[in-house]
Design an enzyme around this catalytic site. Structure first.
Site, short mmCIF file in Angstrom:
data_model
loop_
_atom_site.label_atom_id
_atom_site.label_comp_id
_atom_site.label_asym_id
_atom_site.label_seq_id
_atom_site.Cartn_x
_atom_site.Cartn_y
_atom_site.Cartn_z
N GLY A 302 25.01 19.68 49.37
CA GLY A 302 24.90 21.01 49.97
C GLY A 302 24.02 21.02 51.22
N SER A 303 23.26 22.10 51.39
CA SER A 303 22.56 22.35 52.65
C SER A 303 21.45 21.35 52.97
CB SER A 303 21.98 23.77 52.65
OG SER A 303 23.00 24.73 52.65
N VAL A 304 20.99 20.54 52.00
CA VAL A 304 19.97 19.55 52.34
C VAL A 304 20.51 18.51 53.32
CG1 VAL A 304 18.68 19.79 50.19
CG2 VAL A 304 20.56 18.16 50.30
#
Length: 569
Positions: A302-304
């Protein structure tokens, strides 16, 4: 009188005639033949058959016994024991030598903790053999109490048993051995030849009951196994496991993973997994606890991944550090898919895109790049490749080759969907941001000197992104709970929908945070993943970031890293 001569002189009795020559020689020949037979038999036994007879006699009395080799110890980086071998005694019996006396059998069964009926059934099962185990790996004191009964046919055997002082805290990374002291999981398995050593051998004489009569000497000395020094710091490992367990319990999650790496060397300082198990008592073991999820399981990050995708964007030269991207109206359509932000953020700088975790902003930037730009950057960061730790079953993750990618697939890759990574791979990728662009491969063993590192990001870009990550945990951002008092830290949150049979679910998430500390001189990189929190909160900033804050703050103080920032409460 008859028989006497006159004058009183006795008359001689008649003398028996001598044996005939034939009979005399016959008896002489018989004696000679018997003597020859005896001499021949003695010669046969003492000269011709001597080696065979001696070997047969030795086979019944001379024994070659194994001398157990002491398995090597596993320690943490500071020499604290994580796995040690302790001497134990195994009791065995020759069923054919056990006494017929019922009282002695009952006493033996009770001493072994068995019912008389079970004991008799076991003896009956092995009645045609000369060996059966009574009890494996007993303490010497407990075994001696049974041997003191002096039951015929019961004998001891010296062995070693593995003991893990850290218990469930480091269970998955260490693994376990079986009852024969052979590695079955984890590092115990991957380093089995090094840890096991080589057993010795000695010659002894035993009587027909197997009792030692005399020791003739050692044929080969036992060579103990080597000691394995891990990169793990047991103090940090305990803290990481404690905080991870508390977060999993608080948020009623299915499990969690925490990996902390040294930003200068790539050494893994802590690797905690939940669920776990106690390797010293495996009764009621949950099979899920055996898996070292940090190395063998994968998840969509995801956004990491956005800071890593941003590295490809900045290196492309298409946009500069001060570029502004319009993210209105907070969503966009690509290939019949809708990409959304939490809300309409309007115009955002590159730093703002990461601070607000804008999927729309990342997608619009990614679509300006070549089809393979982000894939190539992820590949340079070690994604889709084996971490190279030597751990059995470590995963390579999944980084699909850029063949006929659609626009939506290219966009999804920029905000962390469409690929899968392990927690260790993600931590290793973030070392490139903390180490001036040089990615460090993870190591589970303590290193004598820092590795060279692999160039993955341009140094200037890595430094820019490091500063942007610090703003991503500012007081007004979703990552604010990751802040550590007294230290400048940076990182990125991620909230990932879990996939099921029908696609992505709407009620099951993974909460992720990846961070670096301290920003002024990076020392550690930490990745936290909480699987399916069900107690209400599920965002990475609310669930995973606080775990990062607590563990990182304690670790920096334990490592004597000086504070570099005064927090204004």
């Amino acid at each position: 009188m008859r028989g006497e001569r006159r004058g009183g002189m006795p008359r001689h009795l008649p003398v028996a005639p001598p044996l005939g020559n034939g009979r005399f020689y016959f008896i002489l020949i018989v004696f000679c033949v018997v003597a020859c037979i005896l001499i021949g038999r003695i010669t046969l036994l003492q000269v011709i058959d001597r080696p065979f007879l001696q070997s047969q006699g030795d086979a019944r009395t001379l024994r070659h016994e194994a001398i157990p080799a002491h398995r090597g110890m596993i320690t943490d980086r500071n020499g604290e024991p994580l796995a040690i071998s302790t001497p134990v005694v195994t009791l065995w019996a020759n069923p054919q030598e056990l006494p017929e006396d019922g009282i002695q059998r009952v006493m033996l069964a009770q001493a072994l903790g068995m019912s008389p009926d079970d004991f008799e059934a076991r003896v009956e099962l092995y009645s045609s053999r000369e060996f059966m185990y009574l009890r494996r790996q007993m303490t010497p004191q407990a075994a001696q109490r049974i041997l003191d009964l002096r039951t015929p046919g019961v004998y001891p055997q010296r062995e070693y048993k593995r003991y893990y002082p850290a218990g469930e805290v480091a269970a998955q990374i260490l693994g376990v051995t079986n009852v024969d002291d052979m590695g079955q999981e984890g590092l115990e398995l991957s380093y089995q030849p090094f840890l096991a050593g080589h057993p010795g051998q000695r010659r002894v004489i035993k009587d027909r009951r197997g009792r030692l009569v005399r020791e003739l000497g050692v044929i080969r000395e036992a060579q103990p196994g080597g000691d394995l020094v891990l990169s793990i710091d047991q103090r940090i490992q305990y803290m990481a496991y404690r905080e991870l367990r508390a977060a999993v319990a608080k948020h009623e999650a299915d499990g969690g993973v925490l990996v902390m790496m040294d930003a200068r060397t790539g050494e893994v300082l802590a690797m905690a997994n939940l669920p776990s198990y106690n390797p010293n008592n495996r009764t009621g073991l949950d099979p899920r606890g055996l898996r070292n999820q940090a190395l063998v399981d994968v998840f969509e990050p995801g956004s990491v991944m956005k800071p890593l995708a941003m590295a490809a964007i900045l290196e492309s030269g298409i946009v500069d550090r001060d570029a502004v991207v319009n993210t209105s109206p907070g969503w966009m359509r690509l290939d019949q898919f809708t990409i959304r932000d939490f809300r309409d953020y309007g115009e955002l700088t590159l730093a703002g895109i990461l601070e607000h975790s804008s999927n729309v902003g990342m997608s619009r930037l990614a679509l300006q790049l070549s089809d393979t730009a982000i894939w190539e950057k992820y590949n340079q960061l070690g994604l889709g490749q084996s971490p190279g730790t030597g751990f059995p079953g470590e995963t390579t993750g999944s980084l699909p080759a850029p063949v006929r990618w659609s626009r939506s697939e290219r966009a999804a890759l920029s905000y962390g969907y469409g690929l899968s990574v392990s927690a260790v791979q993600l931590a290793s990728a973030f070392t490139a941001l903390a180490n001036g662009g040089m990615r460090l491969p993870p190591s589970l063993l303590r290193l004598s000197e820092p590795p060279q590192g692999l160039p993955a990001i341009e140094p200037a870009v890595a430094n820019d992104l490091l500063n942007i990550l610090e703003t991503s945990v500012a007081a007004y951002t979703g990552g604010r709970r990751a802040r550590v008092e007294g230290y400048r830290v940076g990182g990125k949150t991620g909230t990932v929908r879990k996939s099921g049979q029908g696609g992505y679910t709407t009620d099951a998430y993974r909460s992720v945070f990846a961070g670096i500390a301290p920003i002024s001189d990076p020392r550690i990189v930490t990745v936290v993943m909480i699987d399916h929190p069900k107690a209400g909160e599920f965002y990475g900033g609310a669930v995973a970031a606080p775990v990062f804050s607590s563990v990182t703050g304690n670790a920096l103080r334990l490592l004597d890293v000086p504070p570099d920032h005064e927090v204004d409460e």
